[in-house]
Design an enzyme around this catalytic site. Structure first.
Site, short mmCIF file in Angstrom:
data_model
loop_
_atom_site.label_atom_id
_atom_site.label_comp_id
_atom_site.label_asym_id
_atom_site.label_seq_id
_atom_site.Cartn_x
_atom_site.Cartn_y
_atom_site.Cartn_z
N GLU A 41 0.84 -1.20 0.00
CA GLU A 41 0.00 0.00 0.00
C GLU A 41 0.88 1.25 0.00
OE1 GLU A 41 -3.69 1.81 2.68
OE2 GLU A 41 -2.19 0.55 3.65
N LYS A 113 -9.60 1.81 -2.49
CA LYS A 113 -9.84 1.25 -1.16
C LYS A 113 -11.23 1.65 -0.64
CE LYS A 113 -7.50 1.17 3.38
NZ LYS A 113 -6.32 1.72 4.09
N CYS A 155 -5.29 -3.16 2.62
CA CYS A 155 -5.05 -2.95 4.05
C CYS A 155 -6.29 -3.13 4.93
CB CYS A 155 -4.40 -1.57 4.26
SG CYS A 155 -3.52 -1.40 5.84
#
Length: 274
Positions: A41, A113, A155
């Site tokens: 990330e 995300k 994540c």
């Protein structure tokens, strides 16, 4: 049996330095026989100072890190899962966007995300990702990669199993989870959650992570992992401040073997409302 490389980075506040490290990692991965490289990330810029970072965050079409990685993929003839980059998303907001790039340098998939990290940790660390980033709204599955159909997450998405179930039901063979996990949450939950997601979905999980002390003052957990569908850890890159690569073999036949033993994915039923 495809061989993959994971790059455990310690990205900083200078995009040019981060980009040079990524391009070098592409060459090293190719030299090591990898068919695909996975990066963490925020591989291009990791900076908690949002005002300082804003001067480096540009639109996708203008991002030099993305352009350099695409060029490196084409030069080396390798697939790349570029974990994510911070990019302009309009109205003064950022997107935390991951990419899948093929050996010709073409972008085969994008993912913003969905779940944003807004927490207050017992250590005093306070993170408000939603203060700068816009959440994504679409689920992305990229077919035809060396690790089969590749589902994209980033994540904090790791904590939301419904996303992984959706990708598994759509036919994912592998799910990528690039990360910059904090040390307290990493020590408590990283290995457990990654193994749980692999077991639940009956597929491979590849998680390239940031690791070490960063220029912006944060410390990330490292421990880039590859987990197989039975929950066995095939690779754990540990902690430490030195960026490095490691390799793992992905035996896609293992998916059918595991799902044949425990066909939980086929047994899923709609959950009635309470």
């Amino acid at each position: 049996m495809p061989r993959v490389a994971l790059y455990q980075a310690r990205s900083g506040i200078d995009p040019a330095a981060n980009t040079a490290a990524l391009v070098a990692a592409v060459a090293t991965a190719t030299a090591g026989g990898a068919a695909m490289l996975f990066t963490p990330e925020l591989s291009g810029l990791l900076d908690a100072n949002r005002e300082r970072a804003r001067g480096h965050v540009v639109a996708e079409a203008d991002d030099r890190t993305l352009a350099a990685v695409r060029e490196a993929a084409a030069k080396q003839g390798i697939w790349i899962s570029l974990g994510s980059l911070a990019l302009q998303a309009g109205a003064g907001r950022f997107a935390n966007r991951g990419f899948v790039i093929d050996p010709s340098g073409e972008i085969r998939g994008r993912y913003d995300k969905i779940h944003l990290f807004d927490v207050d940790l017992p250590t005093g660390e306070r993170w408000r990702e939603s203060a700068a980033y816009r959440p994504g709204e679409a689920v992305t599955l990229v077919p035809g990669t060396p690790v089969g159909a590749l589902g994209l997450t980033i994540c904090y998405d790791l904590r939301f199993p419904a996303l992984f179930a959706r990708l598994a039901e759509a036919g994912a063979d592998t799910i990528v989870i690039p990360a910059a996990f904090t040390v307290p949450t990493g020590k408590a939950h990283w290995h457990i959650l990654l193994r749980a997601r692999a077991i639940e979905a009956g597929l491979f999980v590849v998680a390239a992570a940031q690791g070490g002390h960063h220029e912006d003052g944060r410390r990330t957990y490292g421990h880039s992992l590859v987990v197989d569908p039975w929950g066995e850890t095939l690779l754990d890159m540990g902690e430490g401040d030195t960026p490095h690569l490691a390799f793992a073999e992905i035996d896609l036949a293992r998916i059918a073997e595991v799902r044949g033993r425990v066909p939980a994915l086929a047994h899923r039923r709609p959950i009635p409302a309470i």
